[in-house]
Design a protein around this motif. Structure first.
Motif, mmCIF file in Angstrom:
data_model
loop_
_atom_site.group_PDB
_atom_site.id
_atom_site.type_symbol
_atom_site.label_atom_id
_atom_site.label_comp_id
_atom_site.label_asym_id
_atom_site.label_seq_id
_atom_site.Cartn_x
_atom_site.Cartn_y
_atom_site.Cartn_z
ATOM 1 N N LYS A 272 5.580 66.170 -28.045
ATOM 2 C CA LYS A 272 4.747 67.018 -27.190
ATOM 3 C C LYS A 272 4.919 68.472 -27.630
ATOM 4 O O LYS A 272 5.792 68.808 -28.417
ATOM 5 N N LYS A 273 4.105 69.346 -27.089
ATOM 6 C CA LYS A 273 4.128 70.759 -27.496
ATOM 7 C C LYS A 273 5.330 71.484 -26.889
ATOM 8 O O LYS A 273 5.535 71.474 -25.685
ATOM 9 N N LEU A 274 6.102 72.113 -27.777
ATOM 10 C CA LEU A 274 7.268 72.908 -27.387
ATOM 11 C C LEU A 274 7.152 74.255 -28.074
ATOM 12 O O LEU A 274 7.053 74.321 -29.301
ATOM 13 N N LEU A 275 7.138 75.317 -27.280
ATOM 14 C CA LEU A 275 7.041 76.670 -27.807
ATOM 15 C C LEU A 275 8.292 77.438 -27.420
ATOM 16 O O LEU A 275 8.667 77.474 -26.246
ATOM 17 N N LEU A 276 8.938 78.032 -28.413
ATOM 18 C CA LEU A 276 10.128 78.856 -28.186
ATOM 19 C C LEU A 276 9.778 80.304 -28.516
ATOM 20 O O LEU A 276 9.218 80.585 -29.575
ATOM 21 N N ALA A 277 10.119 81.218 -27.622
ATOM 22 C CA ALA A 277 9.889 82.649 -27.824
ATOM 23 C C ALA A 277 11.241 83.341 -27.963
ATOM 24 O O ALA A 277 11.767 83.898 -26.998
ATOM 25 N N PRO A 278 11.840 83.269 -29.174
ATOM 26 C CA PRO A 278 13.158 83.893 -29.357
ATOM 27 C C PRO A 278 13.086 85.398 -29.143
ATOM 28 O O PRO A 278 12.106 86.035 -29.482
ATOM 29 N N ARG A 279 14.172 85.947 -28.594
ATOM 30 C CA ARG A 279 14.150 87.347 -28.171
ATOM 31 C C ARG A 279 15.124 88.239 -28.926
ATOM 32 O O ARG A 279 15.450 89.312 -28.456
ATOM 33 N N GLU A 280 15.620 87.831 -30.058
ATOM 34 C CA GLU A 280 16.550 88.659 -30.842
ATOM 35 C C GLU A 280 15.805 89.590 -31.789
ATOM 36 O O GLU A 280 14.674 89.324 -32.169
ATOM 37 N N LEU A 281 16.494 90.647 -32.195
ATOM 38 C CA LEU A 281 15.974 91.523 -33.231
ATOM 39 C C LEU A 281 17.140 92.270 -33.827
ATOM 40 O O LEU A 281 17.852 92.958 -33.080
ATOM 41 N N PRO A 282 17.421 92.131 -35.076
ATOM 42 C CA PRO A 282 16.807 91.199 -36.031
ATOM 43 C C PRO A 282 17.369 89.789 -35.842
ATOM 44 O O PRO A 282 18.363 89.601 -35.128
ATOM 45 N N PHE A 283 16.746 88.813 -36.509
ATOM 46 C CA PHE A 283 17.249 87.442 -36.472
ATOM 47 C C PHE A 283 18.374 87.281 -37.474
ATOM 48 O O PHE A 283 18.268 87.741 -38.608
ATOM 49 N N SER A 284 19.438 86.623 -37.062
ATOM 50 C CA SER A 284 20.544 86.360 -37.980
ATOM 51 C C SER A 284 20.147 85.211 -38.905
ATOM 52 O O SER A 284 19.239 84.432 -38.586
ATOM 53 N N PRO A 285 20.835 85.062 -40.035
ATOM 54 C CA PRO A 285 20.555 83.919 -40.914
ATOM 55 C C PRO A 285 20.734 82.576 -40.192
ATOM 56 O O PRO A 285 19.970 81.639 -40.436
ATOM 57 N N ILE A 286 21.697 82.494 -39.276
ATOM 58 C CA ILE A 286 21.904 81.248 -38.531
ATOM 59 C C ILE A 286 20.710 80.972 -37.633
ATOM 60 O O ILE A 286 20.201 79.840 -37.574
ATOM 61 N N ALA A 287 20.226 81.991 -36.915
ATOM 62 C CA ALA A 287 19.060 81.817 -36.041
ATOM 63 C C ALA A 287 17.839 81.426 -36.856
ATOM 64 O O ALA A 287 17.073 80.540 -36.461
ATOM 65 N N LEU A 288 17.638 82.061 -38.004
ATOM 66 C CA LEU A 288 16.499 81.719 -38.864
ATOM 67 C C LEU A 288 16.589 80.277 -39.366
ATOM 68 O O LEU A 288 15.582 79.569 -39.417
ATOM 69 N N GLU A 289 17.789 79.848 -39.700
ATOM 70 C CA GLU A 289 17.981 78.462 -40.128
ATOM 71 C C GLU A 289 17.641 77.496 -38.986
ATOM 72 O O GLU A 289 16.967 76.482 -39.199
ATOM 73 N N ASN A 290 18.089 77.808 -37.777
ATOM 74 C CA ASN A 290 17.773 76.967 -36.626
ATOM 75 C C ASN A 290 16.267 76.940 -36.355
ATOM 76 O O ASN A 290 15.694 75.889 -36.054
ATOM 77 N N MET A 291 15.614 78.098 -36.460
ATOM 78 C CA MET A 291 14.166 78.162 -36.253
ATOM 79 C C MET A 291 13.435 77.344 -37.311
ATOM 80 O O MET A 291 12.471 76.631 -36.993
ATOM 81 N N HIS A 292 13.880 77.454 -38.547
ATOM 82 C CA HIS A 292 13.244 76.682 -39.630
ATOM 83 C C HIS A 292 13.379 75.189 -39.362
ATOM 84 O O HIS A 292 12.405 74.433 -39.476
ATOM 85 N N LYS A 293 14.564 74.761 -38.999
ATOM 86 C CA LYS A 293 14.797 73.346 -38.699
ATOM 87 C C LYS A 293 13.855 72.864 -37.597
ATOM 88 O O LYS A 293 13.228 71.808 -37.712
ATOM 89 N N LEU A 294 13.750 73.634 -36.525
ATOM 90 C CA LEU A 294 12.887 73.254 -35.413
ATOM 91 C C LEU A 294 11.415 73.287 -35.799
ATOM 92 O O LEU A 294 10.639 72.414 -35.395
ATOM 93 N N SER A 295 11.023 74.277 -36.603
ATOM 94 C CA SER A 295 9.614 74.346 -37.009
ATOM 95 C C SER A 295 9.233 73.138 -37.866
ATOM 96 O O SER A 295 8.090 72.686 -37.819
ATOM 97 N N MET A 296 10.185 72.577 -38.591
ATOM 98 C CA MET A 296 9.921 71.375 -39.386
ATOM 99 C C MET A 296 9.735 70.152 -38.484
ATOM 100 O O MET A 296 9.224 69.120 -38.926
ATOM 101 N N LEU A 297 10.117 70.270 -37.214
ATOM 102 C CA LEU A 297 9.916 69.203 -36.225
ATOM 103 C C LEU A 297 8.686 69.488 -35.359
ATOM 104 O O LEU A 297 8.519 68.914 -34.301
ATOM 105 N N ASN A 298 7.844 70.416 -35.817
ATOM 106 C CA ASN A 298 6.615 70.821 -35.126
ATOM 107 C C ASN A 298 6.850 71.617 -33.849
ATOM 108 O O ASN A 298 5.958 71.703 -33.000
ATOM 109 N N VAL A 299 8.037 72.183 -33.700
ATOM 110 C CA VAL A 299 8.282 73.113 -32.592
ATOM 111 C C VAL A 299 7.620 74.439 -32.977
ATOM 112 O O VAL A 299 7.740 74.892 -34.119
ATOM 113 N N ILE A 300 6.925 75.043 -32.040
ATOM 114 C CA ILE A 300 6.250 76.321 -32.284
ATOM 115 C C ILE A 300 7.256 77.449 -32.042
ATOM 116 O O ILE A 300 7.778 77.583 -30.941
ATOM 117 N N ILE A 301 7.526 78.221 -33.081
ATOM 118 C CA ILE A 301 8.419 79.377 -32.969
ATOM 119 C C ILE A 301 7.521 80.605 -32.895
ATOM 120 O O ILE A 301 6.848 80.954 -33.864
#
Length: 173
Positions: free
Chosen positions: A103-132
């Protein structure tokens, strides 16, 4: 259509509440918030509000049939938990169900800047069709004030989930 908004973290709570409020009345809508926010929200809202610590509530079940979940704002802690399958509260459990049920899942992360760990987590989730979709402003909408900016961001999120809206000035080329 059943739509839920979960509010995690502290910074950006206003945007989460406004997102919830702007969901058209033709949708069945739910709000998931932490314990302190529940007390405030229950006094201010007459809608279906769930305490984030109540992992047994309806949105945590695939058979409930939630169509979309927006986590606004999405803390890096919540994002990390979702990316590794930790389901220790209603928000992360519902997110897990959304991924499982495709189903549709949208995450609105609120960090600035994104750490490499956060970017890795976002990439992983986006590969599962999660909307970042962090709350990023589009200047072509010609915002005049904070409300215009918020409406643009919320309108873009609604577009991504197929929720009809006219919250912002669209690109005209």
């Amino acid at each position: 259509m059943k739509v839920a908004v979960a509010i995690s973290g502290a910074s950006g709570v206003r945007l989460g509440i406004k997102t919830y409020e702007k969901i058209p009345e033709t949708y069945e809508k739910y709000l998931i918030v932490n314990e302190n926010a529940v007390k405030v929200a229950q006094k201010e809202e007459k809608e279906k509000i769930f305490n984030n610590s109540h992992i047994w509530e309806k949105p945590a079940s695939g058979s409930f049939g939630l169509d979309a979940l927006m986590i606004v704002p999405c803390s890096m802690n919540t994002l990390a938990k979702i990316s590794v399958g930790i389901s220790d509260d209603l928000t992360t459990r519902t997110a897990s169900v959304m991924i499982k049920e495709r189903k549709k899942l949208l995450l609105a992360p609120r960090e600035l800047p994104f750490s490499p760990i956060a970017l890795e987590n976002m990439h992983k989730l986006s590969m599962l069709n999660v909307i970042i979709a962090p709350p990023v402003l589009g200047y072509y909408s010609e915002p005049k004030n904070l409300e215009d900016m918020e409406n643009f961001i919320i309108g873009k999120w609604f577009d991504l989930l197929g929720i009809k809206n006219s919250l912002f000035k669209r690109w005209e080329g």
